[in-house]
Design a protein around this motif. Structure first.
Motif, short mmCIF file in Angstrom:
data_model
loop_
_atom_site.label_atom_id
_atom_site.label_comp_id
_atom_site.label_asym_id
_atom_site.label_seq_id
_atom_site.Cartn_x
_atom_site.Cartn_y
_atom_site.Cartn_z
N TRP A 192 -98.64 -33.72 -13.10
CA TRP A 192 -99.27 -32.45 -12.76
C TRP A 192 -99.25 -31.49 -13.95
O TRP A 192 -100.26 -30.85 -14.26
N SER A 226 -102.75 -32.97 0.33
CA SER A 226 -101.53 -32.99 -0.48
C SER A 226 -100.30 -33.55 0.23
O SER A 226 -99.61 -34.42 -0.32
N GLN A 250 -87.48 -32.75 -0.71
CA GLN A 250 -87.94 -34.07 -0.25
C GLN A 250 -86.79 -35.01 0.06
O GLN A 250 -86.88 -35.81 1.00
N THR A 281 -94.69 -26.73 -0.24
CA THR A 281 -95.98 -26.32 -0.81
C THR A 281 -96.35 -24.92 -0.37
O THR A 281 -96.81 -24.09 -1.16
N ILE A 334 -90.40 -38.08 -8.18
CA ILE A 334 -90.90 -36.71 -8.02
C ILE A 334 -91.06 -36.06 -9.39
O ILE A 334 -92.04 -35.35 -9.66
N MET A 351 -94.17 -37.39 -11.03
CA MET A 351 -95.38 -36.76 -10.50
C MET A 351 -95.51 -35.34 -11.03
O MET A 351 -96.63 -34.87 -11.29
N SER A 352 -94.40 -34.65 -11.19
CA SER A 352 -94.45 -33.30 -11.78
C SER A 352 -94.93 -33.35 -13.22
O SER A 352 -95.66 -32.47 -13.68
N ASN A 375 -88.33 -29.04 -5.51
CA ASN A 375 -89.11 -30.06 -4.83
C ASN A 375 -88.27 -31.30 -4.52
O ASN A 375 -88.32 -31.85 -3.41
N SER A 405 -103.16 -39.72 -9.56
CA SER A 405 -102.78 -38.32 -9.41
C SER A 405 -103.03 -37.55 -10.70
O SER A 405 -103.54 -36.42 -10.67
N ASN A 440 -98.52 -36.83 -1.21
CA ASN A 440 -97.19 -36.72 -1.80
C ASN A 440 -96.19 -37.64 -1.13
O ASN A 440 -95.37 -38.28 -1.80
N THR A 441 -96.22 -37.73 0.19
CA THR A 441 -95.26 -38.60 0.88
C THR A 441 -95.62 -40.07 0.69
O THR A 441 -94.73 -40.92 0.68
N VAL A 496 -92.42 -31.40 2.88
CA VAL A 496 -93.23 -31.28 1.66
C VAL A 496 -94.25 -30.16 1.82
O VAL A 496 -94.48 -29.36 0.90
#
Length: 527
Positions: A153, A126, A339, A355, A146, A149-150, A335, A24, A130-131, A351
């Motif tokens: 990003w 996405s 989730q 988005t 999460i 992952m943020s 987020n 990612s 994401n899931t 999710v």
């Protein structure tokens, strides 16, 4: 919340999650490089802050248009195949864009068109991606997964533009786009090596795209928890998009920076986000969701004012670093709350709706603030956005945030069999379901308060109509009645029940007279 759940490194110890996290990060870096190059090339070609802001719209508008259908596909089809198809198409699109840029054919229309097309591919993959990332960790580690992952990003938003700015200044936009292609190829390899887990097999008829989309929207509409989080995301992202969209114009017009300087501005936002991500779990546990969000809103509003009026690059660099931390803290909180509050059957759609809320409002907001800037100037546009951002703090009075409880997302085990003589076809309907209750005398008021809480869950999981009736001949007898659009949808509705729903139904049935049971009848429409 346990200490383990506050540890950022807990999910990264799992090989499957670690591989997906790294893939990612590489993919996000390539996307950030592509967006930076497109934005700066638009500034060089046109000198228009409005057209530069439209690049952000072209990136994020596909999320608004396609994320929810993509969420339905992610919940109902092979996620590995879906992701690989989207990535393959995206590679082809960015290759063509790179060739156009290297040949000098990439004008404003081509830039917006290819950027929009690549954004469509990202929107489609996405929710499934994401899931699948969330599936790689236990539920107690989901908040930190999460957050991780943020961080990936936002690290990409720090590193990608900085690298892109150097490559752009040295070799031009075409070379930046070519590097973005390689990042998509890297994610393809990760998906092949670590594919998403297949969906659990179900004897129920598969959901179709349209009905699945309606089901996702209906769930969000009738789930106060999800709806509050989505609306808060819309307000925050729409106001905050002003700074992101106008950053190229701020760099060129107010700070007199070149491509490398613009990349550094983007890098400061991303760098601040990465820094706060390392301690976000502890901050969230200490401050709570609402205080953390309120502080983040006020801080980001202050950063927009600094960007509006300060002409010293060093001060703006520092302010943007703080702003990136505030942005990450708030968006990751929204987020996480979304989730962790959705059961498995609708998680990809939740999710996707997050988005849509975040990036759809970001895309629309980018165009809006670009237009305001063109009319009133950069300082005025950023000042208005800052006021709107602070005003969003007061939404907590009507739209409170919280993380869903385990009972609210854990599917219930259905013990009751359907007592029907002739099994309808999946498309037959509408279906009316009636549940009769004969309760103890003198407890009508308490019973109605309890059964009234079933309305949200019935409507959320599939009912188009719900009502409770009192028998005029027997004041202790009540009838709950709801209507579902088809037999297949009713079967899906039953399968969507959670332990929290089951607990609520048990509280309702506790009012029954001794020896009485709730009588369920099913009716199929004939005329």
């Amino acid at each position: 919340m346990t200490s383990a759940s506050n540890s950022l490194w807990s999910p990264l110890r799992l090989p499957a999650f670690r591989a997906r996290w790294l893939g990612s990060a590489i993919y996000f870096i390539g996307n950030a490089m592509q967006v930076m190059a497109a934005s700066w090339l638009m500034v060089e070609l046109t000198g228009s802050s409005f057209l530069a802001a439209l690049v952000q719209t072209a990136v994020f508008l596909p999320m608004f248009l396609l994320a929810l259908p993509a969420g339905v596909l992610a919940d109902t089809m092979d996620r590995r195949r879906l992701i690989l198809i989207a990535l393959g198409v995206q590679v082809g699109i960015v290759v063509v864009l790179s060739v156009f840029a290297l040949a000098g054919w990439a004008g404003p229309v081509a830039l917006l068109t290819f950027t929009f097309a690549a954004g469509c591919c990202t929107a489609i993959l996405s929710p499934a991606w994401n899931t699948s990332v969330a599936d790689a960790v236990p539920r107690e580690d989901m908040p930190q997964a999460i957050t991780a992952m943020s961080i990936a990003w936002n690290s990409a938003r720090a590193l990608g533009p900085a690298v892109a700015g150097l490559v752009f200044a040295w070799l031009g936009a075409g070379s930046v786009f070519a590097l973005a292609v390689l990042s998509s190829v890297a994610l393809v390899q990760v998906v092949r090596r670590w594919p998403p887990a297949p969906h659990a097999k179900s004897p129920l008829p598969p959901e179709r795209l349209w009905s699945g989309t309606v089901a996702g929207l209906r769930y969000a509409r009738h789930s106060p928890l999800i709806l509050a989080q989505l609306l808060r995301t819309v307000a925050y992202s729409g106001a905050g998009s002003a700074l992101w969209a106008l950053l190229p114009a701020i760099a060129a017009q107010q700070l007199q920076l070149g491509a490398a300087g613009f990349g550094n501005l983007m890098g400061c936002l991303g760098g601040g986000a990465v820094a706060i991500g390392l301690v976000l779990g502890k901050l969230r546990a200490r401050l709570g969701l609402e205080r953390l969000v309120a502080i983040g809103c006020v801080v980001f509003a202050a950063v927009m004012l600094v960007a509006a009026y300060v002409r010293m690059p060093a001060i703006v660099f520092v302010a943007l670093t703080v702003g990136g931390a505030a942005w990450m803290a708030v968006m990751a909180t929204f987020n996480t709350a979304t989730q962790t509050s959705a059961p498995p059957w609708v998680r990809s759609r939740a999710v996707a709706l997050h988005t849509v809320s975040a990036l759809g409002s970001f895309a629309i907001g980018s165009a809006f603030w670009g237009a305001v800037s063109g009319i009133a100037g950069l300082p005025a546009a950023l000042s208005i956005a800052a006021i709107v951002m602070v005003g969003g703090v007061f939404l907590s009075r009507w739209l409170p945030l919280r993380i869903g409880a385990t009972l609210e997302v854990t599917p219930a085990v259905l013990w009751e069999e359907l007592m029907v003589k002739d099994q309808p076809l999946p498309g037959d309907g509408p279906v009316a379901v009636e549940i009769g209750y004969r309760i103890r005398a003198g407890e009508s008021r308490a019973f109605l308060l309890a059964v009234g809480q079933l309305r949200a869950s019935r409507r959320r999981d599939g009912a188009n109509f719900w009502r409770v009736y009192r028998d005029l001949q027997d004041p202790t007898r009540y009838l709950e009645r709801f209507i579902v659009s088809s037999w297949a949808e009713y079967l899906h509705q039953r399968s969507r029940s959670t332990l929290a729903d089951e607990e609520l139904e048990n509280r309702v049935r506790a009012f029954l007279r001794e020896g009485e049971t709730a009588h369920i009848s099913h009716f199929i429409a004939e005329l």
